[in-house]
Design an enzyme around this catalytic site. Structure first.
Site, PDB file in Angstrom:
ATOM      1  N   ASN A  93      -3.789  32.434  38.547  1.00  0.00           N
ATOM      2  CA  ASN A  93      -3.128  33.685  38.187  1.00  0.00           C
ATOM      3  C   ASN A  93      -2.979  34.561  39.427  1.00  0.00           C
ATOM      4  OD1 ASN A  93      -2.232  35.353  35.865  1.00  0.00           O
ATOM      5  ND2 ASN A  93      -3.953  36.695  36.389  1.00  0.00           N
ATOM      6  N   HIS A 129       2.999  42.848  37.057  1.00  0.00           N
ATOM      7  CA  HIS A 129       2.806  44.298  37.180  1.00  0.00           C
ATOM      8  C   HIS A 129       4.012  44.825  37.971  1.00  0.00           C
ATOM      9  CE1 HIS A 129      -1.150  44.144  35.469  1.00  0.00           C
ATOM     10  NE2 HIS A 129      -1.575  43.279  36.386  1.00  0.00           N
ATOM     11  N   ASP A 159       3.042  44.873  32.669  1.00  0.00           N
ATOM     12  CA  ASP A 159       3.309  46.285  32.427  1.00  0.00           C
ATOM     13  C   ASP A 159       4.349  46.715  33.457  1.00  0.00           C
ATOM     14  OD1 ASP A 159       1.707  46.624  34.774  1.00  0.00           O
ATOM     15  OD2 ASP A 159      -0.034  47.162  33.586  1.00  0.00           O
TER      16      ASP A 159
END
Length: 238
Positions: A93, A129, A159
Site C-alpha cells: 500500500n 489521498h 479522501d
C-alpha cells in the site's frame, strides 16, 4: 480490510531505537506478523502487509526495516504473512501512486520482480489521498499498469480534500473527482474495491495535518451525505 502489519510510522521506541542486528530485527518483524495476522487467521479478507516503502522519486524510504534488513524485508514480510494467514489477500500500500510517475513505476517494478520470485504480493493498494481539482489525468492508465503485474488493485484510503470552508463550486468539483476515481477503478477489471478513509468530515485526519484544508469525506460533519457521496453512487450505478 486490515491495516497494517509493517510500517515505518507509529512504531514503539524499542523498535526504532533498539539498534537491532539484521537477524534480530527480522525475528522481531516476523514475530509481530505471525502473532497479529495469525490471531485473525481466516477472518480478514485483505491485509495491508507493507505500507509506504517509497520516496516520491521512487527510491526506497529510509526506515528502520529497510536500513537494517535491506529491501528484502518486503519479501520476508509477505512470505511470513502468507504462512500466518494463507486465506487473506496480501497487499502493498502507498500514497501518491494514483497517476503515472516515478513512484508508480517503482511500485510496478517492485511487484513484478517480487512476484517473479514467488513472493505473494497479491494486491497493490493506492491510497488516493487527493486534492479537489488536481487529479492526475492518467489514473486509469496507471492502475491498469498495476493490474498488468498480475496483482489485484484496490483504492484503499480515498479522501479528496479542499480549502475550508467548502463552497458550492468546490463541493461540485469534489463530486466529479470522486466519480472520476471510482470510474477509473471500474474501468480496470482487476480493481476490486474502493475504501474511504473515514466516512465523515467530523472525524477526518485532514484538518490536523493540512492547515486550512478539510471537507475531504463523502459525509459532512453532521453525518449527511455530500455531493461526493452521490458522485460515487452515480459511478457505481452506471
Amino acid at each position: 480490510r486490515a491495516h497494517v502489519l509493517v510500517w515505518h510510522s507509529q512504531l514503539p521506541a524499542w523498535v526504532t531505537a533498539g539498534n537491532f542486528a539484521k537477524n534480530e530485527l527480522i525475528s522481531v518483524m516476523k514475530n509481530h506478523i505471525v502473532n497479529v495476522a495469525g490471531h485473525f487467521r481466516g477472518h480478514i479478507a485483505t491485509w495491508d502487509v507493507v505500507n509506504e516503502v517509497f520516496n516520491e522519486d521512487g527510491t526506497f524510504r529510509s526506515t528502520v526495516f529497510h536500513d537494517t534488513i535491506g529491501p528484502e524485508f518486503i519479501d520476508i514480510a509477505f512470505r511470513t504473512a502468507k504462512l500466518a494467514d494463507p486465506f487473506a489477500t496480501l497487499a502493498i500500500n502507498d500514497y501518491n501512486i494514483d497517476g503515472l510517475g516515478p513512484k508508480s513505476t517503482a511500485m510496478v517494478n517492485l511487484v513484478k520482480s517480487a512476484r517473479s520470485r514467488g513472493v505473494p504480493i497479491e494486491q497493490i493498494g493506492a491510497q488516493a489521498h487527493l486534492v479537489v481539482g488536481t487529479l492526475p489525468t492518467n489514473i486509469r492508465e496507471n492502475w491498469q499498469a498495476f493490474a498488468n503485474t498480475g496483482a489485484w488493485v484496490a483504492i484503499t484510503e480515498i479522501d479528496i480534500r479542499m480549502p475550508t470552508p467548502p463552497t458550492e463550486a468546490s463541493l461540485a468539483q469534489q463530486k466529479a473527482d470522486y466519480k472520476t476515481v471510482v470510474n477509473a477503478c471500474l474501468a480496470v477489471s482487476r480493481c476490486v474495491g474502493v475504501t474511504v478513509w473515514g466516512a465523515t468530515d467530523k472525524y477526518s485526519w485532514v484538518p490536523d495535518v493540512f492547515d486550512g484544508e478539510g471537507a475531504a469525506c463523502p459525509y459532512d460533519e453532521n453525518l449527511k451525505p455530500k455531493p461526493a457521496y452521490y458522485g460515487m453512487v452515480e459511478a457505481f450505478k452506471a
